[in-house]
Design a protein around this motif. Structure first.
Motif, mmCIF file in Angstrom:
data_model
loop_
_atom_site.group_PDB
_atom_site.id
_atom_site.type_symbol
_atom_site.label_atom_id
_atom_site.label_comp_id
_atom_site.label_asym_id
_atom_site.label_seq_id
_atom_site.Cartn_x
_atom_site.Cartn_y
_atom_site.Cartn_z
ATOM 1 N N GLY A 63 0.805 -1.221 0.000
ATOM 2 C CA GLY A 63 0.000 0.000 0.000
ATOM 3 C C GLY A 63 0.833 1.264 0.000
ATOM 4 N N ASP A 64 0.384 2.242 0.761
ATOM 5 C CA ASP A 64 1.027 3.553 0.737
ATOM 6 C C ASP A 64 2.260 3.634 1.641
ATOM 7 O OD1 ASP A 64 -0.877 4.743 -1.026
ATOM 8 O OD2 ASP A 64 -2.297 4.786 0.625
ATOM 9 N N VAL A 65 3.181 2.707 1.483
ATOM 10 C CA VAL A 65 4.426 2.740 2.262
ATOM 11 C C VAL A 65 5.408 3.640 1.513
ATOM 12 C CG1 VAL A 65 6.332 1.377 3.197
ATOM 13 C CG2 VAL A 65 4.049 0.391 3.108
ATOM 14 N N THR A 66 5.914 4.658 2.184
ATOM 15 C CA THR A 66 6.849 5.578 1.525
ATOM 16 C C THR A 66 8.238 4.931 1.435
ATOM 17 O OG1 THR A 66 7.520 6.605 3.609
ATOM 18 C CG2 THR A 66 5.618 7.577 2.468
ATOM 19 N N GLU A 67 9.086 5.497 0.586
ATOM 20 C CA GLU A 67 10.447 4.984 0.444
ATOM 21 C C GLU A 67 11.194 5.086 1.780
ATOM 22 O OE1 GLU A 67 13.842 3.304 -1.060
ATOM 23 O OE2 GLU A 67 11.865 3.338 -1.978
ATOM 24 N N LYS A 68 10.955 6.186 2.506
ATOM 25 C CA LYS A 68 11.614 6.403 3.802
ATOM 26 C C LYS A 68 11.202 5.308 4.801
ATOM 27 C CE LYS A 68 12.267 10.046 7.261
ATOM 28 N NZ LYS A 68 11.816 11.383 7.714
ATOM 29 N N GLN A 69 9.904 5.001 4.840
ATOM 30 C CA GLN A 69 9.404 3.953 5.749
ATOM 31 C C GLN A 69 9.974 2.586 5.374
ATOM 32 O OE1 GLN A 69 5.192 4.631 5.034
ATOM 33 N NE2 GLN A 69 4.869 5.217 7.160
ATOM 34 N N PHE A 70 9.991 2.319 4.062
ATOM 35 C CA PHE A 70 10.458 1.016 3.588
ATOM 36 C C PHE A 70 11.937 0.823 3.904
ATOM 37 C CE2 PHE A 70 11.437 -2.236 0.305
ATOM 38 C CZ PHE A 70 10.423 -3.144 0.606
ATOM 39 N N LYS A 71 12.713 1.893 3.732
ATOM 40 C CA LYS A 71 14.150 1.845 4.033
ATOM 41 C C LYS A 71 14.374 1.602 5.521
ATOM 42 C CE LYS A 71 17.712 4.186 1.378
ATOM 43 N NZ LYS A 71 18.163 5.469 0.824
ATOM 44 N N LYS A 72 13.513 2.190 6.335
ATOM 45 C CA LYS A 72 13.601 2.027 7.794
ATOM 46 C C LYS A 72 13.337 0.561 8.178
ATOM 47 C CE LYS A 72 11.760 4.217 11.960
ATOM 48 N NZ LYS A 72 10.684 5.100 12.471
ATOM 49 N N VAL A 73 12.336 -0.056 7.517
ATOM 50 C CA VAL A 73 12.027 -1.470 7.757
ATOM 51 C C VAL A 73 13.217 -2.338 7.353
ATOM 52 C CG1 VAL A 73 10.517 -3.411 7.120
ATOM 53 C CG2 VAL A 73 9.529 -1.155 7.475
ATOM 54 N N ARG A 79 19.548 -5.249 11.122
ATOM 55 C CA ARG A 79 20.002 -5.285 12.534
ATOM 56 C C ARG A 79 19.632 -6.587 13.233
ATOM 57 N NH1 ARG A 79 18.763 0.306 12.629
ATOM 58 N NH2 ARG A 79 16.649 -0.078 13.397
ATOM 59 N N MET A 80 18.538 -7.206 12.805
ATOM 60 C CA MET A 80 18.065 -8.431 13.450
ATOM 61 C C MET A 80 18.949 -9.632 13.114
ATOM 62 S SD MET A 80 14.007 -7.883 12.633
ATOM 63 C CE MET A 80 13.424 -9.461 13.223
ATOM 64 N N LYS A 81 18.936 -10.630 13.984
ATOM 65 C CA LYS A 81 19.685 -11.863 13.706
ATOM 66 C C LYS A 81 18.974 -12.656 12.624
ATOM 67 C CE LYS A 81 21.706 -12.552 18.301
ATOM 68 N NZ LYS A 81 21.648 -13.366 19.530
ATOM 69 N N GLY A 82 19.732 -13.473 11.913
ATOM 70 C CA GLY A 82 19.122 -14.353 10.906
ATOM 71 C C GLY A 82 19.169 -13.783 9.504
ATOM 72 N N ASP A 83 18.389 -14.391 8.625
ATOM 73 C CA ASP A 83 18.365 -14.031 7.207
ATOM 74 C C ASP A 83 17.630 -12.700 6.999
ATOM 75 O OD1 ASP A 83 16.544 -14.497 4.455
ATOM 76 O OD2 ASP A 83 18.660 -15.022 4.290
ATOM 77 N N THR A 84 18.319 -11.732 6.394
ATOM 78 C CA THR A 84 17.749 -10.388 6.235
ATOM 79 C C THR A 84 16.483 -10.387 5.396
ATOM 80 O OG1 THR A 84 19.966 -9.421 6.435
ATOM 81 C CG2 THR A 84 18.272 -8.004 5.518
ATOM 82 N N SER A 85 16.452 -11.179 4.321
ATOM 83 C CA SER A 85 15.263 -11.180 3.452
ATOM 84 C C SER A 85 14.041 -11.741 4.187
ATOM 85 C CB SER A 85 15.522 -11.947 2.156
ATOM 86 O OG SER A 85 15.906 -13.279 2.404
ATOM 87 N N GLN A 86 14.257 -12.777 5.010
ATOM 88 C CA GLN A 86 13.159 -13.328 5.816
ATOM 89 C C GLN A 86 12.728 -12.327 6.894
ATOM 90 O OE1 GLN A 86 11.398 -15.987 5.332
ATOM 91 N NE2 GLN A 86 12.604 -17.503 4.238
ATOM 92 N N ASN A 87 13.710 -11.655 7.500
ATOM 93 C CA ASN A 87 13.411 -10.634 8.515
ATOM 94 C C ASN A 87 12.563 -9.508 7.918
ATOM 95 O OD1 ASN A 87 14.966 -12.065 10.327
ATOM 96 N ND2 ASN A 87 16.761 -10.736 10.156
ATOM 97 N N LEU A 88 12.906 -9.121 6.679
ATOM 98 C CA LEU A 88 12.195 -8.037 5.990
ATOM 99 C C LEU A 88 10.712 -8.399 5.806
ATOM 100 C CD1 LEU A 88 12.296 -5.317 4.407
ATOM 101 C CD2 LEU A 88 12.902 -6.641 2.381
ATOM 102 N N ILE A 89 10.465 -9.609 5.322
ATOM 103 C CA ILE A 89 9.086 -10.067 5.128
ATOM 104 C C ILE A 89 8.355 -10.145 6.466
ATOM 105 C CG2 ILE A 89 7.653 -12.054 4.412
ATOM 106 C CD1 ILE A 89 8.859 -10.458 2.057
ATOM 107 N N GLY A 90 9.048 -10.678 7.487
ATOM 108 C CA GLY A 90 8.462 -10.784 8.828
ATOM 109 C C GLY A 90 8.033 -9.434 9.368
ATOM 110 N N LEU A 91 8.884 -8.420 9.201
ATOM 111 C CA LEU A 91 8.561 -7.066 9.694
ATOM 112 C C LEU A 91 7.394 -6.456 8.919
ATOM 113 C CD1 LEU A 91 12.180 -5.667 10.210
ATOM 114 C CD2 LEU A 91 10.472 -5.976 12.011
#
Length: 203
Positions: A63-73, A79-91
Motif C-alpha cells: 500500500g502507501d508505504v513511503t520509500e523512507k518507511q520502507f528503508k527504515k524497515v 540489525r536483526m539476527k538471521g536471514d535479512t530477506s526473511q526478517n524483511l518479510i516478517g517485519l
C-alpha cells in the motif's frame, strides 16, 4: 496519513503482473505497461533494474508505504539476527495494516491502512491508529463498534476472494496474530523476491 502518489493499478501494468490478485486489475485485460510507450518491445533488464523492480513490487504491495518507511524497515531487518530477506518479510507482515488485511477486515492493503488511520482498530483492547505499528505474536486485533458496521468491512469478511493465512486466526471481528511468518507462508498472488531487495539496498 500519507497520500497515494500514483494510481494503484499502474503498478500492476508497470510490473506486468496482477500484484494484489484482484479481479479488477487492468493486467487482466492489457498486459503491456502504462503510458504511450507501454507497448514498446522490452529490452533486456540490467541487474540493477531487476533489483529495483523487485523492490518497487514488494513496497507497492503493502500500500502507501513511503520509500523512507520502507528503508527504515530494511534497516531494522539488517540489525536483526538471521536471514535479512526473511526478517524483511516478517517485519512487513507484522505491520498493523498488514494484519488487518490478512484478517480479511479490509479488501485491499490501501483500505486496511485507511481503516487503521481512522481509528477503527483495537490492539489488545486499546485503540491504535498507526498503520505501521508492529504487532507481536499473541496480540489480539479487533474491529471497533463503528468498524463492524462498515459495508466495506462486511463485504471483505464475506468475500471468498482470499482466505486468512495460518499465522492469523480469525474469530468474527477478532483476529489473533499467532506468529511471524516465513516468506513461503505469506500468500502473495505473485512471486516476491526479498533477496533482490536486500541486494538493491546493500549495493
Amino acid at each position: 496519513m500519507s497520500k497515494r502518489t500514483s494510481a494503484k493499478y499502474k503498478l500492476d501494468r508497470r510490473m506486468g503482473e496482477n500484484v494484489w490478485g484482484r479481479p479488477k486489475s487492468p493486467i487482466n485485460r492489457r498486459e503491456y505497461g502504462p503510458g504511450q510507450h507501454g507497448q514498446r518491445r522490452k529490452s533486456k533488464m540490467s541487474d540493477f533494474g531487476i533489483q529495483l523492480r523487485a523492490k518497487q513490487k514488494l513496497k507497492g504491495y503493502y500500500g502507501d508505504v513511503t520509500e523512507k518507511q520502507f528503508k527504515k524497515v530494511y534497516a531494522e531487518a539488517v540489525r536483526m539476527k538471521g536471514d535479512t530477506s526473511q526478517n524483511l518479510i516478517g517485519l512487513l507482515e507484522r505491520r498493523l495494516a498488514s494484519v488487518v488485511y490478512r484478517a480479511k477486515f479490509a479488501p485491499t492493503p490501501f483500505a486496511a491502512r485507511q481503516i487503521v488511520n481512522h481509528g477503527h482498530i483495537l490492539v489488545n483492547g486499546r485503540k491504535c491508529n498507526i498503520a505501521s505499528a508492529l504487532v507481536k505474536p499473541g496480540d489480539v486485533i479487533e474491529l471497533g463498534s463503528k468498524g463492524r458496521e462498515m459495508t466495506l468491512v462486511l463485504e471483505a469478511i464475506g468475500s471468498s476472494e482470499r482466505e486468512a493465512p495460518e499465522y492469523v486466526t480469525v474469530d468474527g471481528f477478532k483476529a489473533t496474530y499467532v506468529r511471524v511468518p516465513t516468506l513461503d507462508e505469506v500468500p502473495y498472488p505473485v512471486k516476491m523476491e526479498p533477496n533482490l531487495v536486500v541486494e538493491f539496498y546493500s549495493r
